[in-house]
Design a protein around this motif. Structure first.
Motif, PDB file in Angstrom:
ATOM      1  N   LYS A 341      -9.615  -1.361 -12.547  1.00  0.00           N
ATOM      2  CA  LYS A 341     -11.014  -0.950 -12.729  1.00  0.00           C
ATOM      3  C   LYS A 341     -11.151   0.041 -13.869  1.00  0.00           C
ATOM      4  O   LYS A 341     -12.170   0.067 -14.575  1.00  0.00           O
ATOM      5  N   ALA A 342     -10.107   0.857 -14.051  1.00  0.00           N
ATOM      6  CA  ALA A 342     -10.127   1.862 -15.127  1.00  0.00           C
ATOM      7  C   ALA A 342      -9.727   1.263 -16.474  1.00  0.00           C
ATOM      8  O   ALA A 342      -9.694   1.965 -17.487  1.00  0.00           O
ATOM      9  N   GLY A 343      -9.407  -0.046 -16.474  1.00  0.00           N
ATOM     10  CA  GLY A 343      -9.021  -0.699 -17.725  1.00  0.00           C
ATOM     11  C   GLY A 343      -7.586  -0.415 -18.135  1.00  0.00           C
ATOM     12  O   GLY A 343      -7.228  -0.517 -19.316  1.00  0.00           O
ATOM     13  N   ILE A 344      -6.744  -0.065 -17.160  1.00  0.00           N
ATOM     14  CA  ILE A 344      -5.329   0.217 -17.434  1.00  0.00           C
ATOM     15  C   ILE A 344      -4.507  -0.855 -16.722  1.00  0.00           C
ATOM     16  O   ILE A 344      -4.584  -0.989 -15.501  1.00  0.00           O
ATOM     17  N   ASP A 345      -3.740  -1.606 -17.464  1.00  0.00           N
ATOM     18  CA  ASP A 345      -2.988  -2.726 -16.881  1.00  0.00           C
ATOM     19  C   ASP A 345      -1.853  -2.198 -15.996  1.00  0.00           C
ATOM     20  O   ASP A 345      -0.890  -1.610 -16.497  1.00  0.00           O
ATOM     21  N   PRO A 346      -1.954  -2.386 -14.665  1.00  0.00           N
ATOM     22  CA  PRO A 346      -0.915  -1.847 -13.772  1.00  0.00           C
ATOM     23  C   PRO A 346       0.453  -2.501 -13.957  1.00  0.00           C
ATOM     24  O   PRO A 346       1.480  -1.916 -13.612  1.00  0.00           O
ATOM     25  N   ASP A 347       0.491  -3.714 -14.514  1.00  0.00           N
ATOM     26  CA  ASP A 347       1.776  -4.374 -14.743  1.00  0.00           C
ATOM     27  C   ASP A 347       2.647  -3.585 -15.719  1.00  0.00           C
ATOM     28  O   ASP A 347       3.877  -3.679 -15.679  1.00  0.00           O
ATOM     29  N   TYR A 348       1.983  -2.808 -16.586  1.00  0.00           N
ATOM     30  CA  TYR A 348       2.725  -2.059 -17.604  1.00  0.00           C
ATOM     31  C   TYR A 348       2.647  -0.540 -17.419  1.00  0.00           C
ATOM     32  O   TYR A 348       3.477   0.181 -17.967  1.00  0.00           O
ATOM     33  N   TYR A 349       1.658  -0.081 -16.656  1.00  0.00           N
ATOM     34  CA  TYR A 349       1.430   1.362 -16.581  1.00  0.00           C
ATOM     35  C   TYR A 349       1.527   1.943 -15.171  1.00  0.00           C
ATOM     36  O   TYR A 349       1.255   3.121 -14.982  1.00  0.00           O
ATOM     37  N   LEU A 350       1.919   1.133 -14.206  1.00  0.00           N
ATOM     38  CA  LEU A 350       2.116   1.624 -12.843  1.00  0.00           C
ATOM     39  C   LEU A 350       3.395   0.962 -12.318  1.00  0.00           C
ATOM     40  O   LEU A 350       3.386  -0.193 -11.903  1.00  0.00           O
ATOM     41  N   VAL A 351       4.473   1.698 -12.359  1.00  0.00           N
ATOM     42  CA  VAL A 351       5.787   1.080 -12.155  1.00  0.00           C
ATOM     43  C   VAL A 351       6.597   1.815 -11.095  1.00  0.00           C
ATOM     44  O   VAL A 351       6.810   3.030 -11.195  1.00  0.00           O
ATOM     45  N   VAL A 352       7.051   1.093 -10.082  1.00  0.00           N
ATOM     46  CA  VAL A 352       7.982   1.647  -9.095  1.00  0.00           C
ATOM     47  C   VAL A 352       9.401   1.430  -9.619  1.00  0.00           C
ATOM     48  O   VAL A 352       9.776   0.312  -9.973  1.00  0.00           O
ATOM     49  N   ASP A 353      10.165   2.501  -9.693  1.00  0.00           N
ATOM     50  CA  ASP A 353      11.551   2.400 -10.165  1.00  0.00           C
ATOM     51  C   ASP A 353      12.476   2.948  -9.078  1.00  0.00           C
ATOM     52  O   ASP A 353      12.231   4.034  -8.529  1.00  0.00           O
ATOM     53  N   SER A 354      13.517   2.206  -8.771  1.00  0.00           N
ATOM     54  CA  SER A 354      14.448   2.587  -7.712  1.00  0.00           C
ATOM     55  C   SER A 354      15.852   2.804  -8.269  1.00  0.00           C
ATOM     56  O   SER A 354      16.315   2.045  -9.117  1.00  0.00           O
ATOM     57  N   SER A 355      16.508   3.853  -7.785  1.00  0.00           N
ATOM     58  CA  SER A 355      17.899   4.140  -8.157  1.00  0.00           C
ATOM     59  C   SER A 355      18.728   4.153  -6.881  1.00  0.00           C
ATOM     60  O   SER A 355      18.303   4.677  -5.854  1.00  0.00           O
ATOM     61  N   SER A 356      19.929   3.583  -6.960  1.00  0.00           N
ATOM     62  CA  SER A 356      20.770   3.496  -5.769  1.00  0.00           C
ATOM     63  C   SER A 356      22.235   3.593  -6.151  1.00  0.00           C
ATOM     64  O   SER A 356      22.663   3.039  -7.160  1.00  0.00           O
ATOM     65  N   ASP A 357      23.003   4.321  -5.339  1.00  0.00           N
ATOM     66  CA  ASP A 357      24.434   4.453  -5.617  1.00  0.00           C
ATOM     67  C   ASP A 357      25.208   4.599  -4.315  1.00  0.00           C
ATOM     68  O   ASP A 357      24.737   5.212  -3.354  1.00  0.00           O
ATOM     69  N   LEU A 358      26.398   4.015  -4.318  1.00  0.00           N
ATOM     70  CA  LEU A 358      27.345   4.138  -3.216  1.00  0.00           C
ATOM     71  C   LEU A 358      28.555   4.882  -3.768  1.00  0.00           C
ATOM     72  O   LEU A 358      29.342   4.304  -4.505  1.00  0.00           O
ATOM     73  N   PRO A 359      28.705   6.177  -3.486  1.00  0.00           N
ATOM     74  CA  PRO A 359      29.741   6.984  -4.137  1.00  0.00           C
ATOM     75  C   PRO A 359      31.171   6.543  -3.855  1.00  0.00           C
ATOM     76  O   PRO A 359      32.039   6.631  -4.704  1.00  0.00           O
ATOM     77  N   TYR A 360      31.420   6.066  -2.633  1.00  0.00           N
ATOM     78  CA  TYR A 360      32.759   5.571  -2.292  1.00  0.00           C
ATOM     79  C   TYR A 360      32.624   4.645  -1.090  1.00  0.00           C
ATOM     80  O   TYR A 360      31.791   4.862  -0.211  1.00  0.00           O
ATOM     81  N   ASP A 361      33.436   3.603  -1.072  1.00  0.00           N
ATOM     82  CA  ASP A 361      33.400   2.692   0.064  1.00  0.00           C
ATOM     83  C   ASP A 361      34.806   2.216   0.396  1.00  0.00           C
ATOM     84  O   ASP A 361      35.655   2.077  -0.481  1.00  0.00           O
ATOM     85  N   PHE A 362      35.030   1.985   1.681  1.00  0.00           N
ATOM     86  CA  PHE A 362      36.286   1.386   2.127  1.00  0.00           C
ATOM     87  C   PHE A 362      36.159  -0.127   1.990  1.00  0.00           C
ATOM     88  O   PHE A 362      35.092  -0.654   1.678  1.00  0.00           O
ATOM     89  N   TYR A 363      37.231  -0.832   2.237  1.00  0.00           N
ATOM     90  CA  TYR A 363      37.249  -2.294   2.038  1.00  0.00           C
ATOM     91  C   TYR A 363      36.430  -2.986   3.115  1.00  0.00           C
ATOM     92  O   TYR A 363      36.643  -2.775   4.305  1.00  0.00           O
ATOM     93  N   ARG A 364      35.501  -3.827   2.684  1.00  0.00           N
ATOM     94  CA  ARG A 364      34.684  -4.611   3.619  1.00  0.00           C
ATOM     95  C   ARG A 364      34.800  -6.081   3.242  1.00  0.00           C
ATOM     96  O   ARG A 364      34.125  -6.540   2.322  1.00  0.00           O
TER      97      ARG A 364
END
Length: 433
Positions: A341-364
């Protein structure tokens, strides 16, 4: 003397801020460093957009690759040499795989890969096996040597010990990038006692193990890695730059698909846009090329591409708020409607960004990414998995940490003559002034 055992008349050294000196005696290694494919790594930053957050982070994949080579050289020449579990015939294979392990990285590595669905490890193997200067040198060692090197890097080789030196939860790759990235970003988080770890590393049939007496140095290394990920690699300002970089590439691809007439034609991108990227095309790409287009696209008629490029080049980045997609999905939908509605394209200007890390893991067994755990060599010669002996490592083992942020251009949301009521609603939802 065969090419594989030929030594230089005089040892060559690279002065290095992390390892002091990087030593090259093998003719094969010296020749590989001189290839155009390896020299290309000088033009690709090790940490992508991190230089926009930590201004010292200008170091390259070239620096890092030499560092990994040097660590592996020290392990096999100074620590493993002469031990019955180490096959000295694997020396050159180990050194070449260490030196070339990042050969296929593209500009702004991981962001670039995500947009165009590329795999730098596959390109690394393609360079090693393809019609390249690197392949010509490796083939001089033996006809099947390029394949052996590619299999080490691809983790498909039967030489599991050599693979573990370059790709495991404690390897030369991680040790170098932690120390190097800490040095160039100016932080202390990534520092640990590498000298101690190397001294207590021992060869076994399927991996390098650590003597129990070195356990505390390994704990320090794991915690250093944990801190570097959350303080440097996942820094929200760096992520903001990556979000904009990614959206520029998405926008350029979208415009190409819509038959938009570029003022500055993206010649280097055409094969990417068509999913027809050849090895020859890929090797022409580096960060100078990408930044040239971003500079020129600031003059395009498309307002979104122009604006995003200006933001990236001038470091006018998106701001962010903490965001939980599982709980706040309704808010995201509402914001998306308000942005439109404000004329701002949410595909380019409203972005969810996720970061994820597993510091150490045993054998699975059976996991999508099977991680080779770190093993300790006990006094009675028994092998024990690290988290069974270390309370510190046990407390974080197998525990993935994930963080989500919502990025947006705060400057566009300021009160002005147009759409001021809608923008006020957006600011209230985002809880910003």
């Amino acid at each position: 003397m065969s090419y594989s055992t030929e030594m230089l008349k005089e040892e060559k050294v690279f002065k290095d801020p992390v390892h002091r000196y990087i030593h090259v005696r093998d003719r094969v290694i010296w020749d590989l460093i001189g290839t155009k494919e390896f020299q290309r790594l000088r033009r690709i930053k090790q940490l992508g957009t991190t230089y926009l957050t930590f201004h010292g982070a200008e170091h390259s994949r070239f620096n890092h690759s030499l560092g990994v080579y040097e660590i592996v050289r020290r392990i096999i020449d100074d620590v493993f040499n002469g031990r019955k579990e180490w096959n000295s015939d694997q020396r050159l294979l180990s050194l070449c795989a260490a030196l070339l392990h990042d050969l296929g990285h593209g500009p702004f590595s991981h962001s670039f890969e995500k947009v165009f669905d590329l795999d730098h490890e596959q390109f690394t193997q393609d360079i090693i096996l393809g019609d390249t200067e690197v392949n010509q040198i490796l083939t001089k060692v033996s006809k099947d040597f390029p394949k052996k090197v590619a299999e080490i890097i691809g983790k498909t080789s039967n030489e599991k010990l050599v693979v573990s030196l370059i790709s495991s939860q404690i390897d030369a790759d991680r040790m170098d990038y932690l120390l190097r990235d800490a040095y160039f970003t100016g932080v202390s988080y990534g520092n640990f006692d590498m000298e101690r770890i190397l001294r207590v590393m021992r060869p076994r049939e399927d991996q390098a193990v650590i003597k129990k007496s070195g356990m505390h140095a390994v704990e320090d290394y794991i915690m250093s890695r944990y801190q570097m990920y959350w303080q440097v690699y996942f820094h929200p300002v760096t992520r903001s730059a990556e979000v904009i970089l990614t959206k520029i590439l998405h926008r350029a691809k979208h415009l190409h698909e819509q038959f938009y007439s570029f003022k500055h034609h993206p010649a280097h991108f055409y094969s990417l846009f068509k999913d027809e990227m050849t090895l020859e095309d890929y090797l022409k790409l580096d960060e100078a090329i990408i930044l040239y287009y971003f500079q020129m696209w600031q003059e395009e008629d498309d307002e979104i591409l122009k604006d995003l490029c200006r933001r990236f080049m001038n470091r006018n980045l998106f701001k962010y708020v903490e965001f939980d997609p599982a709980k706040e999905y309704k808010k995201l939908a509402e914001l998306s409607i308000l942005f439109q509605k404000a004329g701002i394209d949410p595909d380019y200007y409203l972005v969810v960004d996720s970061s994820s890390d597993l510091p150490y893991d045993f054998y699975r067994p059976g996991e999508e990414e099977e991680r080779l755990p770190i093993h300790l060599l006990m006094k009675n010669n028994e092998i024990r998995e690290l988290s069974r002996e270390s309370e510190i490592v046990d407390s974080i083992s197998g525990k993935r940490r994930t963080d989500h942020k919502l990025y947006f251009p705060k400057d566009i949301l300021k009160n002005d003559q147009t759409k001021s009521k809608i923008k006020k609603q957006i600011r209230q939802l985002l809880d910003i002034n």
